[in-house]
Design a protein around this motif. Structure first.
Motif, PDB file in Angstrom:
ATOM      1  N   GLN A  80       8.317 -24.307  12.757  1.00  0.00           N
ATOM      2  CA  GLN A  80       9.287 -23.819  13.868  1.00  0.00           C
ATOM      3  C   GLN A  80       9.896 -24.849  14.447  1.00  0.00           C
ATOM      4  OE1 GLN A  80       7.009 -21.482  16.915  1.00  0.00           O
ATOM      5  NE2 GLN A  80       8.879 -21.221  18.091  1.00  0.00           N
ATOM      6  N   ASP A 139      17.427 -24.484   9.693  1.00  0.00           N
ATOM      7  CA  ASP A 139      18.184 -23.001   9.961  1.00  0.00           C
ATOM      8  C   ASP A 139      17.391 -22.235  11.142  1.00  0.00           C
ATOM      9  OD1 ASP A 139      17.008 -21.009   8.142  1.00  0.00           O
ATOM     10  OD2 ASP A 139      17.078 -22.966   7.006  1.00  0.00           O
ATOM     11  N   ALA A 140      18.074 -21.351  11.649  1.00  0.00           N
ATOM     12  CA  ALA A 140      17.682 -20.500  12.444  1.00  0.00           C
ATOM     13  C   ALA A 140      16.646 -19.437  11.826  1.00  0.00           C
ATOM     14  CB  ALA A 140      18.665 -19.837  13.257  1.00  0.00           C
ATOM     15  N   GLU A 141      16.990 -19.104  10.902  1.00  0.00           N
ATOM     16  CA  GLU A 141      16.084 -17.898  10.263  1.00  0.00           C
ATOM     17  C   GLU A 141      14.953 -18.481   9.841  1.00  0.00           C
ATOM     18  OE1 GLU A 141      16.629 -15.382   5.914  1.00  0.00           O
ATOM     19  OE2 GLU A 141      18.232 -16.549   6.493  1.00  0.00           O
ATOM     20  N   THR A 142      14.814 -19.702   9.340  1.00  0.00           N
ATOM     21  CA  THR A 142      13.361 -20.560   8.880  1.00  0.00           C
ATOM     22  C   THR A 142      12.704 -20.583  10.155  1.00  0.00           C
ATOM     23  OG1 THR A 142      14.419 -21.724   7.061  1.00  0.00           O
ATOM     24  CG2 THR A 142      12.327 -22.368   8.065  1.00  0.00           C
ATOM     25  N   ARG A 143      13.255 -20.968  11.235  1.00  0.00           N
ATOM     26  CA  ARG A 143      12.611 -21.188  12.573  1.00  0.00           C
ATOM     27  C   ARG A 143      12.139 -19.604  12.911  1.00  0.00           C
ATOM     28  NH1 ARG A 143      16.803 -25.050  13.581  1.00  0.00           N
ATOM     29  NH2 ARG A 143      17.781 -23.225  14.612  1.00  0.00           N
ATOM     30  N   GLN A 144      12.855 -18.842  13.010  1.00  0.00           N
ATOM     31  CA  GLN A 144      12.442 -17.360  13.276  1.00  0.00           C
ATOM     32  C   GLN A 144      11.296 -16.907  12.512  1.00  0.00           C
ATOM     33  OE1 GLN A 144      15.607 -14.422  13.182  1.00  0.00           O
ATOM     34  NE2 GLN A 144      14.151 -12.778  14.191  1.00  0.00           N
ATOM     35  N   ALA A 145      11.291 -17.172  11.376  1.00  0.00           N
ATOM     36  CA  ALA A 145      10.289 -16.804  10.298  1.00  0.00           C
ATOM     37  C   ALA A 145       8.887 -17.330  10.872  1.00  0.00           C
ATOM     38  CB  ALA A 145      10.486 -16.828   8.839  1.00  0.00           C
ATOM     39  N   THR A 173       7.543 -15.989  13.920  1.00  0.00           N
ATOM     40  CA  THR A 173       6.793 -14.916  13.546  1.00  0.00           C
ATOM     41  C   THR A 173       5.577 -15.172  12.881  1.00  0.00           C
ATOM     42  OG1 THR A 173       8.834 -13.767  13.277  1.00  0.00           O
ATOM     43  CG2 THR A 173       6.986 -12.644  12.588  1.00  0.00           C
TER      44      THR A 173
END
Length: 370
Positions: A199, A204-210, A213
Motif C-alpha cells: 500500500q 498506481d492507485a488501483e494497486t494501492r487500493q487493492a 483492502t
C-alpha cells in the motif's frame, strides 16, 4: 419381568388386619378388657412408621394379657429398623421377653416354678424370639443405609465423569486456541504486513487500493481470531496431539517464508522428542511474527543450541527501521509459549536489548521429555 411392590398403605392395612386376627384368636370374646388390649395392639401398628417407640409401648398390653405375638414383634421390628440406639433396642427386647414369659395375672406366679428346666428353655426361647425382630430390623436398616451410600457413590462417580469430560474438553479447547494463534495468526499477520508495504510502495492507485483492502481484511481477520482465541482459551493443560504437527525440519522453510531478513544457526540433533521440536518451532514462529508486526525492517537471528541435556533457543532482532503498522494483538502469543514451555518443564523469557531490539529465550530440558 420385575414384580411391583404393593403400596405401603396396603401393607400396613394387611399387617393391622393380621395382628387383630392373631389377637382375636387368642382371647375370649366375652373378656372385654383383654379384647380391648388385643384391638389396641393391632390398631397401634398404623402409627409404627411415625411413632415407632409409642407403637411398641401400645402393643405391650397385647403381649401381657394374650399369647398374640404379631403386633409386638412387628412393632419391635419397625423400631429396630428406624432406631440406632442399641441399648434402647436391647431394653425393649428384654422387656418384651419378660412380659411374654411371665404368666398373667402376675398374682398366679409361683417362684418355685421358675427354676424348673422347662421354664429355663421357655425363657431362652422367649429371649431368642424377642431378639429376632431386633436383629432383622438392624439388618434392614444397614441395607437401607448401604443402598443410600451406594447411590451417593454412583452420583459422585457420575459427577467425576462429567468433570473429567469437561477437563478433556478444556484441554482440547486450550490446544486448539494455541494452534489457531500459532498457525493462522502467523500467516494472516504476514499477509497484513506485506499488504501494508504494498500500500505504501505501490506505483498506481488501483494497486494501492487493492493492498489497502487486503490489509483491512487481514486486520479484521486478526481481530476476529483474537476474539475466538480468547473464547477458546482455558487454564493450562497437557496438549492433545493435533495434526499436522511441525518439526525442526520445517524451521528452514519457516525462516525463508517469514518475509524478513533472518539467519538460522542450529546444531540440534535429529532425535529430539516431538514435543520439544514443536515447542522450538512455535517459539521461533511467534518470535518472527512479532518481529514483522512490531519491528518492521529489523533483521533477526535465530540461535538454537543443545548443551548438557538442555535446549536453548534465542531469537534476537535488531531495532526497527520504520514505523510499525497498527495491528490488533491480545498478547496471547507469549502467554501460550510460556504455558507450552511450562508443561515441558522449561521457561520462556523475553525483553528489549540494549541496542533497541528485542530478544526471546526458550530453555527446555530434553531428557525428561523423552
Amino acid at each position: 419381568m420385575s414384580l411391583r411392590r404393593p403400596p405401603t398403605v396396603l401393607l400396613d392395612i394387611g399387617l393391622v388386619a393380621f395382628a387383630v386376627a392373631d389377637g382375636w384368636a387368642h382371647i375370649d370374646v366375652e373378656d372385654r378388657p383383654t379384647a380391648a388390649c388385643a384391638l389396641l395392639g393391632g390398631l397401634a401398628l398404623m402409627l409404627r412408621h411415625r411413632l415407632p417407640l409409642t407403637t411398641f409401648v401400645l402393643t405391650l398390653p397385647t403381649a401381657l394379657v394374650t399369647d398374640a405375638v404379631v403386633a409386638p414383634m412387628a412393632a419391635l421390628y419397625t423400631l429396630s429398623s428406624l432406631n440406632r440406639h442399641r441399648f434402647l433396642l436391647a431394653g425393649c427386647a428384654l422387656l418384651y421377653a419378660i412380659i411374654d414369659f411371665l404368666p398373667w395375672p402376675w398374682s398366679s406366679l409361683d417362684a418355685t416354678e421358675l427354676s424348673q428346666t422347662n421354664n429355663v428353655f421357655h425363657l431362652s426361647y422367649t429371649l431368642a424370639t424377642a431378639a429376632a425382630p431386633v436383629f432383622l430390623g438392624q439388618l434392614v436398616q444397614a441395607r437401607r443405609e448401604l443402598s443410600l451410600r451406594l447411590a451417593d457413590i454412583s452420583e459422585a462417580r457420575e459427577q467425576e465423569r462429567l468433570l473429567t469430560a469437561q477437563s478433556v474438553l478444556a484441554k482440547e479447547r486450550a490446544q486448539l486456541a494455541r494452534e489457531m494463534h500459532d498457525v493462522v495468526s502467523h500467516q494472516v499477520s504476514l499477509i497484513a504486513v506485506q499488504a501494508g508495504a504494498l500500500q505504501v510502495g505501490g506505483r498506481d492507485a488501483e494497486t494501492r487500493q487493492a493492498a489497502a483492502t487486503i490489509r483491512r481484511l487481514s486486520v479484521q481477520t486478526l481481530e476476529e481470531l483474537r476474539h475466538m482465541v480468547g473464547v477458546l482459551r482455558a487454564s493450562g493443560s497437557r496438549p492433545t496431539e493435533l495434526t499436522p504437527q511441525p518439526s525442526l525440519a520445517d524451521l528452514e522453510h519457516l525462516v525463508e517464508a517469514s518475509g524478513i531478513e533472518a539467519k538460522l544457526e542450529t546444531d540440534l540433533p535429529e532425535d529430539l522428542p516431538p514435543t520439544v521440536q514443536r515447542a522450538v518451532y512455535r517459539t521461533v514462529q511467534e518470535a518472527l511474527t512479532n518481529v514483522r508486526k512490531h519491528a518492521p525492517g529489523a533483521a533477526a537471528t535465530i540461535r538454537i543450541r543443545h548443551r548438557d541435556g538442555a535446549l536453548r533457543a534465542t531469537v534476537t532482532n535488531t531495532a526497527p527501521t520504520r514505523l510499525a503498522f497498527d495491528l490488533p494483538s491480545a498478547h496471547n502469543g507469549l502467554i501460550g509459549l510460556a504455558q507450552r514451555a511450562e508443561l515441558l518443564g522449561g521457561t520462556v523469557t523475553s525483553g528489549p536489548t540494549a541496542q533497541g531490539g528485542y530478544e526471546l529465550l526458550l530453555e527446555l530440558p530434553i531428557e525428561q521429555n523423552r
